[in-house]
Design an enzyme around this catalytic site. Structure first.
Site, PDB file in Angstrom:
ATOM      1  N   PHE A 113       0.862  -1.187   0.000  1.00 63.93           N
ATOM      2  CA  PHE A 113       0.000   0.000   0.000  1.00 63.93           C
ATOM      3  C   PHE A 113       0.899   1.238   0.000  1.00 63.93           C
ATOM      4  CE2 PHE A 113      -2.896   3.069   2.027  1.00 63.93           C
ATOM      5  CZ  PHE A 113      -4.042   2.864   1.283  1.00 63.93           C
ATOM      6  N   ASP A 184       2.543  -5.809   7.916  1.00 63.58           N
ATOM      7  CA  ASP A 184       1.327  -5.006   7.955  1.00 63.58           C
ATOM      8  C   ASP A 184       0.139  -5.956   7.760  1.00 63.58           C
ATOM      9  OD1 ASP A 184      -0.860  -3.341   7.424  1.00 63.58           O
ATOM     10  OD2 ASP A 184       0.456  -1.748   6.674  1.00 63.58           O
ATOM     11  N   TYR A 209     -10.445  -0.332  11.304  1.00 62.22           N
ATOM     12  CA  TYR A 209     -11.695   0.108  10.653  1.00 62.22           C
ATOM     13  C   TYR A 209     -12.048  -0.723   9.429  1.00 62.22           C
ATOM     14  CZ  TYR A 209      -8.183   2.609   7.911  1.00 62.22           C
ATOM     15  OH  TYR A 209      -7.077   2.915   7.160  1.00 62.22           O
ATOM     16  N   LYS A 210     -11.160  -1.658   9.050  1.00 60.09           N
ATOM     17  CA  LYS A 210     -11.479  -2.515   7.908  1.00 60.09           C
ATOM     18  C   LYS A 210     -12.267  -3.723   8.429  1.00 60.09           C
ATOM     19  CE  LYS A 210      -7.724  -0.626   5.178  1.00 60.09           C
ATOM     20  NZ  LYS A 210      -6.293  -0.642   4.881  1.00 60.09           N
ATOM     21  N   ARG A 356     -12.969  -4.414  -6.801  1.00 53.71           N
ATOM     22  CA  ARG A 356     -12.578  -5.177  -5.618  1.00 53.71           C
ATOM     23  C   ARG A 356     -13.801  -5.464  -4.745  1.00 53.71           C
ATOM     24  NH1 ARG A 356      -8.451  -2.743  -1.141  1.00 53.71           N
ATOM     25  NH2 ARG A 356     -10.236  -1.380  -0.863  1.00 53.71           N
TER      26      ARG A 356
HETATM   27  C1  PLP Z   1      -5.658   0.729   4.707  1.00 53.30           C
HETATM   28  C2  PLP Z   1      -4.181   0.702   4.735  1.00 53.30           C
HETATM   29  C3  PLP Z   1      -3.442   1.771   5.265  1.00 53.30           C
HETATM   30  C4  PLP Z   1      -4.140   3.040   5.717  1.00 53.30           C
HETATM   31  O1  PLP Z   1      -3.410   3.715   6.689  1.00 53.30           O
HETATM   32  P1  PLP Z   1      -4.132   4.817   7.586  1.00 53.30           P
HETATM   33  O2  PLP Z   1      -3.052   5.485   8.310  1.00 53.30           O
HETATM   34  O3  PLP Z   1      -5.090   4.085   8.475  1.00 53.30           O
HETATM   35  O4  PLP Z   1      -4.887   5.733   6.680  1.00 53.30           O
HETATM   36  C5  PLP Z   1      -2.064   1.648   5.335  1.00 53.30           C
HETATM   37  N1  PLP Z   1      -1.441   0.522   4.904  1.00 53.30           N
HETATM   38  C6  PLP Z   1      -2.119  -0.522   4.378  1.00 53.30           C
HETATM   39  C7  PLP Z   1      -1.382  -1.728   3.935  1.00 53.30           C
HETATM   40  C8  PLP Z   1      -3.508  -0.459   4.261  1.00 53.30           C
HETATM   41  O5  PLP Z   1      -4.171  -1.457   3.716  1.00 53.30           O
END
Ligand code: PLP
Length: 397
Positions: A113, A184, A209-210, A356
């Site tokens: 990400f 992660d 939050y996911k 997705r």
């Molecule tokens: C959703 C996601 C994020 C989002 O980070 P936030 O700081 O919560 O906005 C970061 N890394 C990955 C791999 C994600 O899937």
């Protein structure tokens, strides 16, 4: 055995909607509004500042951390909530780098990400010359774990395709070469069984939050392996990570174990919403969640492939190599997704061409899968996506 009809009844999903986007923002647990209202009126409203002690606000980050810890195979007492995932990535990678002071390279992959990569780029720049972020294709990671690496930072489940890295094997390879690992779990926690302790992982981070349904902006979590817990130096050395926050010393001394990864005041309202979701998570076993998730994803793939020849599967076909989501590539994927959303099937779009869909057994069942396939098939067959109103891009896709 987990009862998924019972868990489904505990979510507040709008009538007629098929919600396949819990991998991006989990839905509202029915008890969350009451929990939060109660906290606001009875705790914040009546206890005011005494709530920090009387209502246990200060302990929530570790208490909830342990409940999430059960889902990700963490040892009790080694997960804490706070901040956002991007910040937790910074903390974990900074601490991991310091455990390997003679090396300056972080390895990650091009499927990661972007925020994780951006955060490391920023961190390495602050650390000074010589530091390098090396980004290779996801399939090339194992071959690129070399003795010059300080840290291997990977997202276990690819946010676009759902492809999974083999955490156990890659962690073992990294350790053979003296490399510290940061995993992660953004698309793993609550999606697939994770065994941090069994994999010997060093650091892990993820968001709530996911799949964990804490609501928009819910706090992230961080895990530090017991063997590093008393040695890892927190780069974000805030007062709540201090050994004695209320001594108000002028010099920082790290708190005990995972406490040192706290930074500042915890988001108590959001943590209260997360507790409502964790009450539901406490009712299920991750092995059952995984079995049902694979079955739902397989059913969706079979249905779409049988009725939508225009779409190409962009996720691993083998369910054990895939997270809890399915992606299809389609040139007009953005417009097709807008047409789906207009008909109550909520998924999302990831550039350049990925549609997705997240499958979350807690509240998605076979009927939802079949309903979504039917609506998608109609959109494709009648080229409904080709209407101009579906091609206007919004800020959040
Ligand atoms: C959703 C996601 C994020 C989002 O980070 P936030 O700081 O919560 O906005 C970061 N890394 C990955 C791999 C994600 O899937």
């Amino acid at each position: 055995m987990s009862d998924f009809s019972a868990t489904k009844a505990m979510f507040d999903l709008p009538e007629g909607m098929i919600y396949l986007d819990g991998n991006s923002l989990g839905p509202l647990p029915k008890t969350a509004a009451n929990h939060v209202e109660n906290m606001i009126r009875k705790e914040w409203g009546e206890m005011l500042i005494t709530g920090w002690n009387k209502a246990g606000w200060m302990q929530k980050p570790t208490a909830i951390g342990d409940r999430i810890g059960r889902l990700i195979g963490a040892e009790p007492g080694h997960v804490v909530m706070g901040d956002t995932l991007s910040i937790k990535v910074y903390q974990a990678v900074a601490s991991a780098l310091e455990l390997n002071p003679d090396r300056k390279v972080v390895l990650s992959d091009s499927g990661n990400f972007p925020s994780d990569l951006y955060i490391v780029q920023g961190l390495l720049k602050s650390l000074g010359p010589g530091y390098e972020l090396r980004v290779v294709d996801p399939e090339e990671v194992e071959a690129n774990i070399t003795e010059d690496l300080a840290v291997l930072m990977l997202t276990e489940v690819d946010y676009r395709s759902g492809r999974m890295h083999d955490m156990k094997t890659l962690t073992a390879r990294a350790h053979e070469k003296g490399v510290v690992t940061v995993w992660d779990l953004a698309h793993s926690a609550g999606a697939v069984p994770v065994d941090l302790a069994g994999c010997n992982a060093d650091f892990a981070v993820g968001c709530s939050y996911k799949y964990l349904n804490s609501g928009p902006g819910g706090p992230a979590f961080i895990y530090v392996a017991p063997r590093h817990a008393e040695t890892a130096r927190p780069a974000l050395s805030g007062w709540l990570g201090h050994e004695a926050p209320f001594a108000f010393d002028l010099d920082y001394r790290p708190g005990r174990g995972i406490e040192r990864m706290r930074v500042g005041t915890p988001p108590v309202i959001q943590l209260t919403a997360l507790e409502a979701s964790m009450d539901i998570w406490d009712m299920v076993e991750m092995a059952d969640v995984r079995a049902k998730s694979i079955a739902l994803c397989d059913r969706f793939i079979a249905g779409v492939e049988a009725s939508c020849p225009q779409l190409t599967l962009a996720s691993p076909r083998d369910g054990t190599a895939r997270g809890s989501q399915v992606s299809f590539a389609f040139e007009e994927g953005y417009a097709a997704m807008q047409a789906l959303i207009a008909r109550g099937v909520i998924g999302d779009f990831r550039a350049p061409n990925i549609m997705r869909f997240g499958f979350t057994p807690l509240y998605i069942d076979e009927g939802d899968v079949d309903g979504a396939v039917e609506i998608l098939a109609e959109i494709m067959k009648k080229r409904i996506w080709d209407q101009p109103e579906y091609k206007v891009r919004a800020a959040v896709t």
